[in-house]
Design an enzyme around this catalytic site. Sequence first.
Site, PDB file in Angstrom:
ATOM      1  N   LYS A 187     -12.140  20.677  -8.911  1.00  0.00           N
ATOM      2  CA  LYS A 187     -13.323  19.838  -9.127  1.00  0.00           C
ATOM      3  C   LYS A 187     -13.986  20.121 -10.478  1.00  0.00           C
ATOM      4  O   LYS A 187     -14.258  21.259 -10.827  1.00  0.00           O
ATOM      5  CB  LYS A 187     -14.327  20.089  -7.998  1.00  0.00           C
ATOM      6  CG  LYS A 187     -15.631  19.314  -8.126  1.00  0.00           C
ATOM      7  CD  LYS A 187     -16.630  19.772  -7.078  1.00  0.00           C
ATOM      8  CE  LYS A 187     -18.012  19.226  -7.305  1.00  0.00           C
ATOM      9  NZ  LYS A 187     -18.614  19.631  -8.581  1.00  0.00           N
ATOM     10  N   LEU A 214     -18.983  21.909  -2.547  1.00  0.00           N
ATOM     11  CA  LEU A 214     -19.349  22.574  -3.796  1.00  0.00           C
ATOM     12  C   LEU A 214     -20.516  21.795  -4.409  1.00  0.00           C
ATOM     13  O   LEU A 214     -20.562  20.563  -4.327  1.00  0.00           O
ATOM     14  CB  LEU A 214     -18.173  22.597  -4.779  1.00  0.00           C
ATOM     15  CG  LEU A 214     -16.974  23.499  -4.438  1.00  0.00           C
ATOM     16  CD1 LEU A 214     -15.879  23.315  -5.472  1.00  0.00           C
ATOM     17  CD2 LEU A 214     -17.386  24.954  -4.342  1.00  0.00           C
ATOM     18  N   ASP A 215     -21.457  22.529  -5.037  1.00  0.00           N
ATOM     19  CA  ASP A 215     -22.600  21.866  -5.682  1.00  0.00           C
ATOM     20  C   ASP A 215     -22.127  20.924  -6.792  1.00  0.00           C
ATOM     21  O   ASP A 215     -20.998  21.036  -7.291  1.00  0.00           O
ATOM     22  CB  ASP A 215     -23.544  22.909  -6.295  1.00  0.00           C
ATOM     23  CG  ASP A 215     -24.157  23.813  -5.234  1.00  0.00           C
ATOM     24  OD1 ASP A 215     -24.225  23.373  -4.072  1.00  0.00           O
ATOM     25  OD2 ASP A 215     -24.529  24.951  -5.571  1.00  0.00           O
ATOM     26  N   ARG A 216     -23.034  20.062  -7.205  1.00  0.00           N
ATOM     27  CA  ARG A 216     -22.733  19.093  -8.266  1.00  0.00           C
ATOM     28  C   ARG A 216     -22.268  19.780  -9.547  1.00  0.00           C
ATOM     29  O   ARG A 216     -21.326  19.323 -10.203  1.00  0.00           O
ATOM     30  CB  ARG A 216     -23.980  18.246  -8.537  1.00  0.00           C
ATOM     31  CG  ARG A 216     -23.754  17.116  -9.522  1.00  0.00           C
ATOM     32  CD  ARG A 216     -25.017  16.296  -9.685  1.00  0.00           C
ATOM     33  NE  ARG A 216     -24.809  15.174 -10.585  1.00  0.00           N
ATOM     34  CZ  ARG A 216     -25.727  14.281 -10.885  1.00  0.00           C
ATOM     35  NH1 ARG A 216     -26.936  14.379 -10.363  1.00  0.00           N
ATOM     36  NH2 ARG A 216     -25.466  13.291 -11.713  1.00  0.00           N
ATOM     37  N   THR A 256     -21.086  22.897  -9.742  1.00  0.00           N
ATOM     38  CA  THR A 256     -20.093  23.942  -9.468  1.00  0.00           C
ATOM     39  C   THR A 256     -18.705  23.346  -9.602  1.00  0.00           C
ATOM     40  O   THR A 256     -18.428  22.249  -9.116  1.00  0.00           O
ATOM     41  CB  THR A 256     -20.279  24.527  -8.062  1.00  0.00           C
ATOM     42  OG1 THR A 256     -21.596  25.063  -7.935  1.00  0.00           O
ATOM     43  CG2 THR A 256     -19.268  25.623  -7.785  1.00  0.00           C
TER      44      THR A 256
END
Length: 340
Positions: free
Chosen positions: A164, A199-201, A203
């Site tokens: 990602k 996962l955070d934006r 991360t």
Amino acid sequence: MKKNTPRKGKSNTSPFKKFMKEKPKRDEFQERSFGGPKKRISKKSEEKQKQRKNEKIKKTAYSPFEKGTQKPVYDIKKVMKVTKELKEEKPEVKKTSETRLNKYISNAGVCSRREADQLIAEGKIKINGKVVTEMGYKVKPNDRVEYEGKLLKKEKYVYVLLNKPKGFITTTKDPQERKTVMQLVKNACDERIYPVGRLDRNTTGLLLFTNDGEFATKVAHPSSNTQKIYRVELNKSFKEEHEEKLRDPNFALEDGPIFMDGLSINGDDRKEIGIELHSGKNRIVRRIFESFGYQVEVLDRTVLAGLTKKDLPRGKWRYLSEDEMIQLKYLSGLDKKKKK
């Protein structure tokens, strides 16, 4: 030397020879037991005795031993024989692979189970040509399930690994129309897949997708001890006193323990840190360092359950290999459950 000669009036035959000479024929024998002579038993009596003995064996094999009422039977061959007969007498119960309707619709890749319940309530699902609105309906192997005139079938399981990039949120839909991770894997397969965990934006790193609900739940749960390794870059040097506190097994945040498995400080400036944990709590890594007053500038998940980013550039995806699937299912405990 004087020869031994038998006395007058006594036989010179040995007792054994005498017995063999006077022994009656086989059919003249009468069976004897400790209770004295036994009379010959008729066929009906023999059958009755066999039935009684079999009943006795049945009771011994299928009911607990009761003192005074039952005596244990030690004839193992008889017990096995009667047990086999009893199993043959029992009607065979056919195992049916029935599936709840909402689960069947979800497995076919139409929508989630909750959304499937809505489709059922609205009368949009047909089974064998008839509309079904019953929520608890169980689909039988030979049933034809239709939605909008299309025949639904169970999907094959798909497992996709994504590296990602920043700027994508981990969700299937976003009301604000922001970029989601689903846009990155939209061409991976025709099946409806979902992200495992999140996962955070901002991360980056490894994120797993699948349509195998049981597998996803098991991997994401902390009890499976799924390994996660992150590379962290802080805005300033990580102090040694804070390192000691973080290494303390009793260290916890406001919502409980962090389940940390490893920690390494990289570089002379002590700004780059490697941290290994298996917690699935929201923003866990960022919150750890924010609790000490640091700001996380870079957060990258480099390892997930033994999977690495090798040959997987940022923003790209790939299918898991068969060996990787075996490893993942072993670590999550799914193959052990099936063996049991």
